[in-house]
Design an enzyme around this catalytic site. Structure first.
Site, PDB file in Angstrom:
ATOM      1  N   ASN A 196       0.868  -1.175   0.000  1.00 24.85           N
ATOM      2  CA  ASN A 196       0.000   0.000   0.000  1.00 24.85           C
ATOM      3  C   ASN A 196       0.909   1.231   0.000  1.00 24.85           C
ATOM      4  O   ASN A 196       1.489   1.574   1.025  1.00 24.85           O
ATOM      5  CB  ASN A 196      -0.886  -0.031   1.257  1.00 24.85           C
ATOM      6  CG  ASN A 196      -1.723   1.218   1.404  1.00 24.85           C
ATOM      7  OD1 ASN A 196      -1.805   2.042   0.487  1.00 24.85           O
ATOM      8  ND2 ASN A 196      -2.358   1.369   2.559  1.00 24.85           N
ATOM      9  N   LYS A 244       0.130   4.220  -0.301  1.00 24.29           N
ATOM     10  CA  LYS A 244      -0.538   5.396   0.287  1.00 24.29           C
ATOM     11  C   LYS A 244      -0.313   6.630  -0.590  1.00 24.29           C
ATOM     12  O   LYS A 244      -0.204   6.502  -1.805  1.00 24.29           O
ATOM     13  CB  LYS A 244      -0.069   5.615   1.732  1.00 24.29           C
ATOM     14  CG  LYS A 244      -0.205   4.346   2.581  1.00 24.29           C
ATOM     15  CD  LYS A 244      -0.049   4.608   4.039  1.00 24.29           C
ATOM     16  CE  LYS A 244      -0.069   3.304   4.801  1.00 24.29           C
ATOM     17  NZ  LYS A 244      -0.076   3.492   6.256  1.00 24.29           N
ATOM     18  N   HIS A 301      -9.584   0.849   5.053  1.00 24.50           N
ATOM     19  CA  HIS A 301      -8.311   1.066   5.745  1.00 24.50           C
ATOM     20  C   HIS A 301      -8.550   1.998   6.938  1.00 24.50           C
ATOM     21  O   HIS A 301      -9.361   2.914   6.868  1.00 24.50           O
ATOM     22  CB  HIS A 301      -7.290   1.685   4.781  1.00 24.50           C
ATOM     23  CG  HIS A 301      -5.904   1.690   5.338  1.00 24.50           C
ATOM     24  ND1 HIS A 301      -5.490   2.606   6.282  1.00 24.50           N
ATOM     25  CD2 HIS A 301      -4.845   0.884   5.102  1.00 24.50           C
ATOM     26  CE1 HIS A 301      -4.224   2.355   6.597  1.00 24.50           C
ATOM     27  NE2 HIS A 301      -3.813   1.319   5.906  1.00 24.50           N
ATOM     28  N   GLU A 337      -6.973   4.387   8.044  1.00 24.03           N
ATOM     29  CA  GLU A 337      -6.761   5.814   7.786  1.00 24.03           C
ATOM     30  C   GLU A 337      -7.996   6.433   7.146  1.00 24.03           C
ATOM     31  O   GLU A 337      -8.238   7.634   7.289  1.00 24.03           O
ATOM     32  CB  GLU A 337      -5.505   5.996   6.908  1.00 24.03           C
ATOM     33  CG  GLU A 337      -4.243   5.745   7.733  1.00 24.03           C
ATOM     34  CD  GLU A 337      -3.024   5.327   6.937  1.00 24.03           C
ATOM     35  OE1 GLU A 337      -3.025   5.457   5.701  1.00 24.03           O
ATOM     36  OE2 GLU A 337      -2.061   4.865   7.575  1.00 24.03           O
ATOM     37  N   GLU A 360      -5.322  -5.279  10.599  1.00 23.95           N
ATOM     38  CA  GLU A 360      -4.340  -4.212  10.780  1.00 23.95           C
ATOM     39  C   GLU A 360      -4.631  -3.449  12.079  1.00 23.95           C
ATOM     40  O   GLU A 360      -5.458  -2.521  12.082  1.00 23.95           O
ATOM     41  CB  GLU A 360      -4.412  -3.223   9.610  1.00 23.95           C
ATOM     42  CG  GLU A 360      -4.086  -3.831   8.268  1.00 23.95           C
ATOM     43  CD  GLU A 360      -3.503  -2.779   7.337  1.00 23.95           C
ATOM     44  OE1 GLU A 360      -2.356  -2.953   6.919  1.00 23.95           O
ATOM     45  OE2 GLU A 360      -4.185  -1.781   7.070  1.00 23.95           O
ATOM     46  N   GLY A 388       2.582   1.935  10.949  1.00 24.75           N
ATOM     47  CA  GLY A 388       3.577   2.997  10.857  1.00 24.75           C
ATOM     48  C   GLY A 388       4.295   3.316  12.157  1.00 24.75           C
ATOM     49  O   GLY A 388       4.982   4.336  12.262  1.00 24.75           O
ATOM     50  N   SER A 429       3.410  -2.373  10.389  1.00 27.73           N
ATOM     51  CA  SER A 429       4.850  -2.391  10.667  1.00 27.73           C
ATOM     52  C   SER A 429       5.547  -3.690  10.261  1.00 27.73           C
ATOM     53  O   SER A 429       6.529  -4.102  10.900  1.00 27.73           O
ATOM     54  CB  SER A 429       5.125  -2.076  12.146  1.00 27.73           C
ATOM     55  OG  SER A 429       4.729  -0.750  12.434  1.00 27.73           O
TER      56      SER A 429
END
Ligand code: PEP
Length: 244
Positions: free
Chosen positions: A11, A13, A98, A100, A168, A174, A206
């Site tokens: 991904n 991003k 996701h 985010e 996730e 991250g 991660s």
């Protein structure tokens, strides 16, 4: 059940201008052509690069995906991209839900479910993301939250050919932190109980070349969704190579 062929998905991003994306895609395409790893490979570039990266990857072993799609097929949705548009640009997969987007864009389970339906309508494999926050894990609610997200986001009619689930944990994305291996297995087992047999479950958060082998070595883990480490061909490749 026999082990499923693993999927390593990158991904990207909101990273990469044309030169960066094409260089990364060319590097991955060359590696895949000369020494194919023992797994399926997928990259999900930013929308501006999907078509150009698709042209570089065409005919090779690295598949192409979008990072999100709209629920609607077309119409007055300024700034959105439909699943049909992704398909038209060469995608076979799309990430939906996701954290985010659930967090920053307020995507609820219901919205995510309509996006999974859109992906299926367009003939794409939906990579459905679920995961708990740090507070939820510390409160002992990880499994409850993840299974509720899954049942709220997954439409009826799921089948293994058009669904991948990515676990996730939000706090692992991250941050360099990962759950214990036992915690990953526990959540993956809970997810598996709610999806059709043969559906792949990826771990994301991660994953890097150092921890990939132990994570991908878990019986319950059918691959990885990789963010930061997917931006360097060498690191992404090392993770794919950890599939053995
Ligand atoms: C992600 O955002 O999907 C992700 C897994 O990111 P990272 O690998 O950078 O934690």
């Amino acid at each position: 059940m026999a082990a499923l062929r693993r999927l390593i998905a990158g991904n990207w991003k909101m990273n990469g201008l044309t030169a960066d994306g094409l260089a990364l895609a060319s590097d991955l395409a060359a590696r895949a052509a000369s020494a194919p790893p023992d797994c399926d490979l997928l990259v999900c570039p930013p929308a501006t690069l999907v078509a150009a990266v698709g042209a570089v990857l065409a005919g090779g072993a690295v598949a192409l995906g979008g990072q999100d799609c709209a629920a609607a097929e077309k119409g007055a949705y300024t700034g959105d991209i439909s699943a049909e548009m992704l398909r038209d640009a060469g995608c076979t997969h799309v990430i939906v839900g996701h954290s985010e987007r659930r967090g920053a864009c307020g995507e609820t389970d219901e919205i995510v479910r309509t996006k999974v339906e859109a992906a299926w309508r367009a003939g794409l494999v939906a990579i459905l993301c679920v995961g708990e926050t740090r507070a939820e894990r510390e409160a002992g609610l990880a499994q409850t939250v993840v299974t509720a997200q899954l049942s709220g986001s997954l439409p009826d009619g799921a089948d293994a050919a058009r669904l991948v689930v990515a676990y996730e944990p939000v706090w692992a994305i991250g941050t360099g932190l990962i759950p214990t291996l036992a915690d990953i297995e526990e959540i993956h087992r809970a997810i598996r109980a709610g999806i059709p047999g043969g559906t792949r479950i990826l771990y994301g958060g991660s994953v890097n070349p150092k921890n990939a082998a132990e994570i991908l070595g878990l019986v319950e883990v059918d691959g990885a969704l990789v963010g930061g480490a997917s931006l360097k061909a060498e690191d992404f490749w090392a993770i794919a190579a950890a599939c053995g």
